[in-house]
Design an enzyme around this catalytic site. Structure first.
Site, PDB file in Angstrom:
ATOM      1  N   ASP A   1      79.955  25.674   4.915  1.00 47.43           N
ATOM      2  CA  ASP A   1      79.808  24.360   4.930  1.00 47.43           C
ATOM      3  C   ASP A   1      78.934  24.280   6.079  1.00 47.43           C
ATOM      4  O   ASP A   1      78.743  25.120   6.962  1.00 47.43           O
ATOM      5  CB  ASP A   1      81.253  23.682   5.023  1.00 47.43           C
ATOM      6  CG  ASP A   1      81.071  22.017   5.421  1.00 47.43           C
ATOM      7  OD1 ASP A   1      80.115  21.593   5.031  1.00 47.43           O
ATOM      8  OD2 ASP A   1      82.065  21.518   5.843  1.00 47.43           O
TER       9      ASP A   1
ATOM     10  N   ARG B   1      85.558   6.764   2.105  1.00 51.13           N
ATOM     11  CA  ARG B   1      85.127   7.805   3.044  1.00 51.13           C
ATOM     12  C   ARG B   1      85.024   7.335   4.599  1.00 51.13           C
ATOM     13  O   ARG B   1      84.159   6.298   4.784  1.00 51.13           O
ATOM     14  CB  ARG B   1      83.504   8.329   2.573  1.00 51.13           C
ATOM     15  CG  ARG B   1      82.933   9.256   3.618  1.00 51.13           C
ATOM     16  CD  ARG B   1      81.705   9.964   2.953  1.00 51.13           C
ATOM     17  NE  ARG B   1      81.942  10.953   1.983  1.00 51.13           N
ATOM     18  CZ  ARG B   1      81.239  12.100   1.832  1.00 51.13           C
ATOM     19  NH1 ARG B   1      80.059  12.243   2.363  1.00 51.13           N
ATOM     20  NH2 ARG B   1      81.712  12.900   1.002  1.00 51.13           N
TER      21      ARG B   1
ATOM     22  N   CYS C   1      79.659  23.175  -0.268  1.00 47.41           N
ATOM     23  CA  CYS C   1      79.826  21.851  -0.766  1.00 47.41           C
ATOM     24  C   CYS C   1      78.568  21.229  -0.800  1.00 47.41           C
ATOM     25  O   CYS C   1      78.381  20.105  -1.626  1.00 47.41           O
ATOM     26  CB  CYS C   1      80.874  21.362   0.212  1.00 47.41           C
ATOM     27  SG  CYS C   1      80.427  21.322   1.728  1.00 47.41           S
TER      28      CYS C   1
ATOM     29  N   ARG D   1      81.401  17.862  -9.499  1.00 47.57           N
ATOM     30  CA  ARG D   1      81.932  16.765  -8.829  1.00 47.57           C
ATOM     31  C   ARG D   1      82.307  15.631  -9.580  1.00 47.57           C
ATOM     32  O   ARG D   1      83.263  14.957  -9.765  1.00 47.57           O
ATOM     33  CB  ARG D   1      81.149  16.185  -7.581  1.00 47.57           C
ATOM     34  CG  ARG D   1      80.774  17.382  -6.600  1.00 47.57           C
ATOM     35  CD  ARG D   1      82.080  17.684  -5.748  1.00 47.57           C
ATOM     36  NE  ARG D   1      82.715  16.423  -5.177  1.00 47.57           N
ATOM     37  CZ  ARG D   1      82.483  15.916  -3.937  1.00 47.57           C
ATOM     38  NH1 ARG D   1      81.458  16.252  -3.474  1.00 47.57           N
ATOM     39  NH2 ARG D   1      83.147  14.949  -3.588  1.00 47.57           N
TER      40      ARG D   1
ATOM     41  N   HIS E   1      88.934  17.062   2.840  1.00 50.21           N
ATOM     42  CA  HIS E   1      88.025  16.473   1.771  1.00 50.21           C
ATOM     43  C   HIS E   1      88.588  17.079   0.267  1.00 50.21           C
ATOM     44  O   HIS E   1      88.177  17.841  -0.401  1.00 50.21           O
ATOM     45  CB  HIS E   1      86.433  17.133   2.116  1.00 50.21           C
ATOM     46  CG  HIS E   1      85.364  16.750   1.092  1.00 50.21           C
ATOM     47  ND1 HIS E   1      85.735  15.378   0.305  1.00 50.21           N
ATOM     48  CD2 HIS E   1      84.180  16.722   1.071  1.00 50.21           C
ATOM     49  CE1 HIS E   1      84.440  15.225  -0.302  1.00 50.21           C
ATOM     50  NE2 HIS E   1      83.510  15.972   0.282  1.00 50.21           N
TER      51      HIS E   1
ATOM     52  N   GLN F   1      86.649  17.582  -2.949  1.00 46.68           N
ATOM     53  CA  GLN F   1      85.464  18.757  -2.995  1.00 46.68           C
ATOM     54  C   GLN F   1      86.306  19.952  -3.283  1.00 46.68           C
ATOM     55  O   GLN F   1      85.862  20.487  -4.033  1.00 46.68           O
ATOM     56  CB  GLN F   1      84.890  18.617  -1.490  1.00 46.68           C
ATOM     57  CG  GLN F   1      84.113  19.916  -1.365  1.00 46.68           C
ATOM     58  CD  GLN F   1      82.866  19.749  -2.186  1.00 46.68           C
ATOM     59  OE1 GLN F   1      81.992  18.767  -2.056  1.00 46.68           O
ATOM     60  NE2 GLN F   1      82.515  20.595  -3.162  1.00 46.68           N
TER      61      GLN F   1
HETATM   62  N1   CP Z   1      79.838  17.866  -0.623  1.00 47.92           N
HETATM   63  C1   CP Z   1      79.481  16.210  -0.460  1.00 47.92           C
HETATM   64  O1   CP Z   1      80.800  15.576  -0.440  1.00 47.92           O
HETATM   65  O2   CP Z   1      78.467  15.500  -0.639  1.00 47.92           O
HETATM   66  P1   CP Z   1      78.185  14.383  -0.239  1.00 47.92           P
HETATM   67  O3   CP Z   1      78.332  14.211   1.478  1.00 47.92           O
HETATM   68  O4   CP Z   1      76.748  14.014  -0.531  1.00 47.92           O
HETATM   69  O5   CP Z   1      78.995  13.178  -0.939  1.00 47.92           O
HETATM   70  N1  NVA Z   2      82.175  19.035   6.815  1.00 46.83           N
HETATM   71  C1  NVA Z   2      81.064  18.349   6.204  1.00 46.83           C
HETATM   72  C2  NVA Z   2      81.299  18.142   4.743  1.00 46.83           C
HETATM   73  C3  NVA Z   2      80.143  17.489   4.170  1.00 46.83           C
HETATM   74  C4  NVA Z   2      80.472  17.319   2.899  1.00 46.83           C
HETATM   75  C5  NVA Z   2      81.097  16.987   7.090  1.00 46.83           C
HETATM   76  O1  NVA Z   2      82.117  16.275   7.181  1.00 46.83           O
HETATM   77  O2  NVA Z   2      79.829  16.273   7.166  1.00 46.83           O
END
Ligand code: CP
Ligand code: NVA
Length: 296
Positions: free
Chosen positions: A215, A104, A255, A283, A131, A134
């Protein structure tokens, strides 16, 4: 071309890949209490995270463990990467020690470079651009509850330029559904195809939709823009008024994490908490499907 499989972006997947991932996720979900296969047996997988995470981190750590492997969480700030060691050197070191990586980070090029230099299976656990894990979970959840997503309409309301809706755009083309993206000017998606339609009106976008999705308004890394964004996104909220315009069978998804009173109302989130937290639980099952597909 390397034969090592990775999940770096939705565009790399075929429909057959998605079916294989979903079938495997279904199997692992069904057999969670009595597992029969351990495809990551004796493997060590690194989770290298530069951004916060609850769902993605925990679901992957549990998934690796339940598939027979050992997860190793590496906060990017705690390893030399955080002090400036290049991604390609980090990748070449870890590639000689671990069997796979789940990353990430900010730049999409970092996950691409990691996969290239490490020569081990690499999973994109969120970048500024995509993502994929997701969106695969979201579609899996939709199909569990409503059958094939092909031909259906998904309405995304909010920041259409961020990672989650970008992955939705590519998934719409791959799986043949319609995607409505409602965002204020300046926050529209920078990617597009014949399956996507842009709106500035959330009401127009929600009309007849089979899934209403949102989101956060302020993605990770965008915190300095929070005040400007909160102003710009006023009205781009999932609420009961919008739901009335959707199909009577419409699902509501987020999400997560959710900011009540911003992109979704407290009342709608709580009313639809069953499907939203089924989505979150999935997930875990989906990560298993992805990992099983990658090593098969
Ligand atoms: N939806 C999602 O990716 O959540 P987190 O940021 O908690 O991993
Ligand atoms: N768009 C959001 C998604 C979080 C799961 C971010 O990047 O923070």
């Amino acid at each position: 071309m390397s034969s090592i499989k990775s999940l770096l972006k939705i565009q790399d997947l075929s429909k057959e890949d998605v079916s294989a991932i979903f079938n495997s996720a279904t199997e692992f979900k069904k057999n969670r209490q009595n597992p029969t296969r351990f495809p990551l047996k004796a493997q060590s997988w690194g989770l290298i995270f530069s951004k916060s995470s609850t769902r993605t981190r925990v679901s992957f750590e549990v998934a690796v463990r339940e598939l027979g492997g050992a997860p190793m969480f590496l906060n990017a700030q705690d390893i030399q990467l955080g002090r400036g060691e290049p991604i390609k050197d980090t990748a070449r070191v870890l590639g000689r020690m671990i069997h796979g990586a789940i990353i990430r980070t900010y730049a999409q090029t970092d996950v691409l470079d990691f996969a290239k230099y490490s020569q081990i299976p690499t999973v994109n656990a969120l970048t500024d651009e995509e993502h994929p894990c997701q969106i695969l979970t979201d579609i899996f959840t939709f199909e569990e509850k409503r059958g094939s997503i092909k031909g259906k309409t998904v309405a995304f309301i909010g920041d259409a330029a961020c990672n989650v809706p970008r992955s939705w755009v590519f998934a719409a083309e791959l799986l043949g559904f319609h995607l409505h993206l409602a965002a204020p000017k300046g926050y529209q998606s920078t990617v597009q195809n014949s399956h996507t339609q842009f709106f500035t009106s959330p009401q127009e976008a929600a009309k007849g939709a089979h899934l209403l999705y949102t989101d956060v308004w302020v993605s990770m890394g965008m915190e300095s823009e929070a005040a400007v964004r909160e102003k710009a996104f006023q009205g781009y909220q999932l609420n009961h008024e919008l739901l009335k315009l959707a199909s009577p069978e419409a699902l509501v998804m987020h999400c997560l994490p959710a900011y009540r009173g911003k992109e979704i109302t407290e009342a709608l989130l709580e009313e639809r908490s069953q499907e939203i937290f089924d989505q979150a639980e999935n997930r875990l099952h989906l990560q298993k499907g992805i990992l099983d597909w990658i090593v098969s």
